[in-house]
Design a protein around this motif. Structure first.
Motif, mmCIF file in Angstrom:
data_model
loop_
_atom_site.group_PDB
_atom_site.id
_atom_site.type_symbol
_atom_site.label_atom_id
_atom_site.label_comp_id
_atom_site.label_asym_id
_atom_site.label_seq_id
_atom_site.Cartn_x
_atom_site.Cartn_y
_atom_site.Cartn_z
ATOM 1 N N GLN A 27 0.847 -1.198 0.000
ATOM 2 C CA GLN A 27 0.000 0.000 0.000
ATOM 3 C C GLN A 27 0.879 1.244 0.000
ATOM 4 O OE1 GLN A 27 -2.679 -1.712 3.326
ATOM 5 N NE2 GLN A 27 -3.679 0.150 2.594
ATOM 6 N N ARG A 28 1.900 1.254 0.842
ATOM 7 C CA ARG A 28 2.805 2.415 0.901
ATOM 8 C C ARG A 28 3.583 2.556 -0.402
ATOM 9 N NH1 ARG A 28 3.896 -0.138 5.808
ATOM 10 N NH2 ARG A 28 6.004 -0.709 5.100
ATOM 11 N N LEU A 29 4.093 1.436 -0.915
ATOM 12 C CA LEU A 29 4.926 1.481 -2.114
ATOM 13 C C LEU A 29 4.139 1.915 -3.347
ATOM 14 C CD1 LEU A 29 7.808 0.810 -3.226
ATOM 15 C CD2 LEU A 29 6.872 -1.433 -3.836
ATOM 16 N N LEU A 30 2.943 1.343 -3.529
ATOM 17 C CA LEU A 30 2.183 1.561 -4.762
ATOM 18 C C LEU A 30 1.037 2.561 -4.633
ATOM 19 C CD1 LEU A 30 1.971 -2.179 -5.859
ATOM 20 C CD2 LEU A 30 3.526 -0.424 -6.745
ATOM 21 N N GLY A 31 0.759 3.027 -3.420
ATOM 22 C CA GLY A 31 -0.383 3.915 -3.233
ATOM 23 C C GLY A 31 -1.704 3.182 -3.318
ATOM 24 N N TYR A 32 -1.695 1.864 -3.070
ATOM 25 C CA TYR A 32 -2.899 1.042 -3.144
ATOM 26 C C TYR A 32 -3.779 1.256 -1.915
ATOM 27 C CZ TYR A 32 -1.706 -1.874 -7.203
ATOM 28 O OH TYR A 32 -1.461 -2.344 -8.464
ATOM 29 N N VAL A 33 -5.023 0.849 -2.059
ATOM 30 C CA VAL A 33 -6.000 0.912 -0.963
ATOM 31 C C VAL A 33 -6.506 -0.505 -0.677
ATOM 32 C CG1 VAL A 33 -6.712 3.275 -1.514
ATOM 33 C CG2 VAL A 33 -7.944 1.344 -2.530
ATOM 34 N N VAL A 34 -6.981 -0.702 0.537
ATOM 35 C CA VAL A 34 -7.570 -1.993 0.897
ATOM 36 C C VAL A 34 -8.964 -2.062 0.306
ATOM 37 C CG1 VAL A 34 -8.405 -3.436 2.805
ATOM 38 C CG2 VAL A 34 -6.213 -2.243 3.002
ATOM 39 N N ARG A 35 -9.241 -3.145 -0.401
ATOM 40 C CA ARG A 35 -10.568 -3.358 -0.992
ATOM 41 C C ARG A 35 -11.392 -4.352 -0.185
ATOM 42 N NH1 ARG A 35 -9.067 -3.528 -7.405
ATOM 43 N NH2 ARG A 35 -8.630 -1.303 -7.599
ATOM 44 N N ALA A 36 -10.721 -5.276 0.492
ATOM 45 C CA ALA A 36 -11.403 -6.274 1.327
ATOM 46 C C ALA A 36 -10.356 -6.893 2.243
ATOM 47 C CB ALA A 36 -12.063 -7.357 0.475
ATOM 48 N N PRO A 46 -5.391 -0.427 -6.846
ATOM 49 C CA PRO A 46 -5.311 1.013 -7.074
ATOM 50 C C PRO A 46 -6.565 1.707 -6.532
ATOM 51 C CG PRO A 46 -4.858 -0.216 -9.088
ATOM 52 C CD PRO A 46 -5.373 -1.192 -8.097
ATOM 53 N N PRO A 47 -6.447 2.976 -6.192
ATOM 54 C CA PRO A 47 -7.630 3.720 -5.747
ATOM 55 C C PRO A 47 -8.704 3.711 -6.832
ATOM 56 C CG PRO A 47 -5.617 4.990 -5.368
ATOM 57 C CD PRO A 47 -5.235 3.798 -6.191
ATOM 58 N N PRO A 48 -9.963 3.918 -6.456
ATOM 59 C CA PRO A 48 -11.052 3.939 -7.448
ATOM 60 C C PRO A 48 -10.738 4.894 -8.599
ATOM 61 C CG PRO A 48 -11.940 4.042 -5.226
ATOM 62 C CD PRO A 48 -10.447 4.170 -5.097
ATOM 63 N N ASP A 83 6.971 -6.931 -11.558
ATOM 64 C CA ASP A 83 7.688 -5.872 -12.267
ATOM 65 C C ASP A 83 6.898 -4.589 -12.084
ATOM 66 O OD1 ASP A 83 9.757 -7.425 -13.199
ATOM 67 O OD2 ASP A 83 8.955 -7.649 -15.219
ATOM 68 N N ILE A 84 7.552 -3.572 -11.548
ATOM 69 C CA ILE A 84 6.897 -2.295 -11.265
ATOM 70 C C ILE A 84 7.640 -1.213 -12.045
ATOM 71 C CG2 ILE A 84 6.292 -0.637 -9.466
ATOM 72 C CD1 ILE A 84 6.371 -3.111 -7.502
ATOM 73 N N GLU A 85 6.935 -0.611 -12.997
ATOM 74 C CA GLU A 85 7.561 0.406 -13.845
ATOM 75 C C GLU A 85 7.663 1.733 -13.107
ATOM 76 O OE1 GLU A 85 7.256 2.339 -18.317
ATOM 77 O OE2 GLU A 85 5.627 1.064 -17.594
ATOM 78 N N VAL A 86 8.812 2.379 -13.287
ATOM 79 C CA VAL A 86 9.078 3.701 -12.719
ATOM 80 C C VAL A 86 9.195 4.672 -13.887
ATOM 81 C CG1 VAL A 86 10.694 5.107 -11.394
ATOM 82 C CG2 VAL A 86 10.318 2.715 -10.749
ATOM 83 N N ASP A 87 8.327 5.675 -13.937
ATOM 84 C CA ASP A 87 8.428 6.715 -14.962
ATOM 85 C C ASP A 87 9.507 7.712 -14.561
ATOM 86 O OD1 ASP A 87 6.344 5.730 -16.530
ATOM 87 O OD2 ASP A 87 4.832 6.841 -15.411
ATOM 88 N N GLY A 88 10.277 8.188 -15.519
ATOM 89 C CA GLY A 88 11.197 9.275 -15.222
ATOM 90 C C GLY A 88 12.668 8.968 -15.393
#
Length: 137
Positions: A27-36, A46-48, A83-88
């Motif tokens: 959640q911290r790394l990807l900015g995800y939210v708990v769905r269940a 991901p957030p809604p 695999d997590i893409e980083v832009d920039g």
């Protein structure tokens, strides 16, 4: 026999000693939210309104972290990695690698490519941060 059902991959599930702890890291790394969530299982995504693959985490008391790269026969081998893409570009990759480590990841000793950073999450799953490198002009 053909089927009219449509299949789509919805979630990747990772086992861990503590599903809630590992879910909090992603959640911290990807900015995800708990769905269940349940006592031994957490679904994040991901957030809604934002597209992306969901990640779920399942508590497995007998979980054994994989070894990467595999060193000897009998080691628990990596079954998959994220695999997590980083832009920039390279500077963003370096910054996101440092942030991942600050959030609880561990940098792997062996780094096979300049545009990829292999890390281990708090449960020992390998994952890669990578960035697109410009090709020849």
């Amino acid at each position: 026999m053909s089927s009219s059902a449509r299949l789509s991959l919805s979630t990747v599930v990772l086992d861990a000693h503590d599903a809630h702890e590992l879910a909090a890291f992603y959640q911290r790394l990807l900015g995800y939210v708990v769905r269940a969530e349940e006592p031994d299982w957490v679904l994040t995504g991901p957030p809604p309104g934002i597209a992306g693959t969901s990640l779920a985490f399942q508590t497995e008391p007998e979980y054994v972290p994989p070894v990467w790269p595999t060193r000897k026969p009998g080691d628990q081998q990596m079954m998959l990695h994220l695999d997590i893409e980083v832009d920039g570009g390279p500077d963003a990759l370096a910054a996101e690698t440092a942030r991942a480590v600050a959030e609880g990841a561990r940098l792997a000793e062996y780094q096979p490519q300049d545009d990829v950073r292999v890390l281990f999450d708090p449960s020992g799953h390998p994952f890669c941060l990578w960035t697109e490198t410009p090709g020849p002009a």
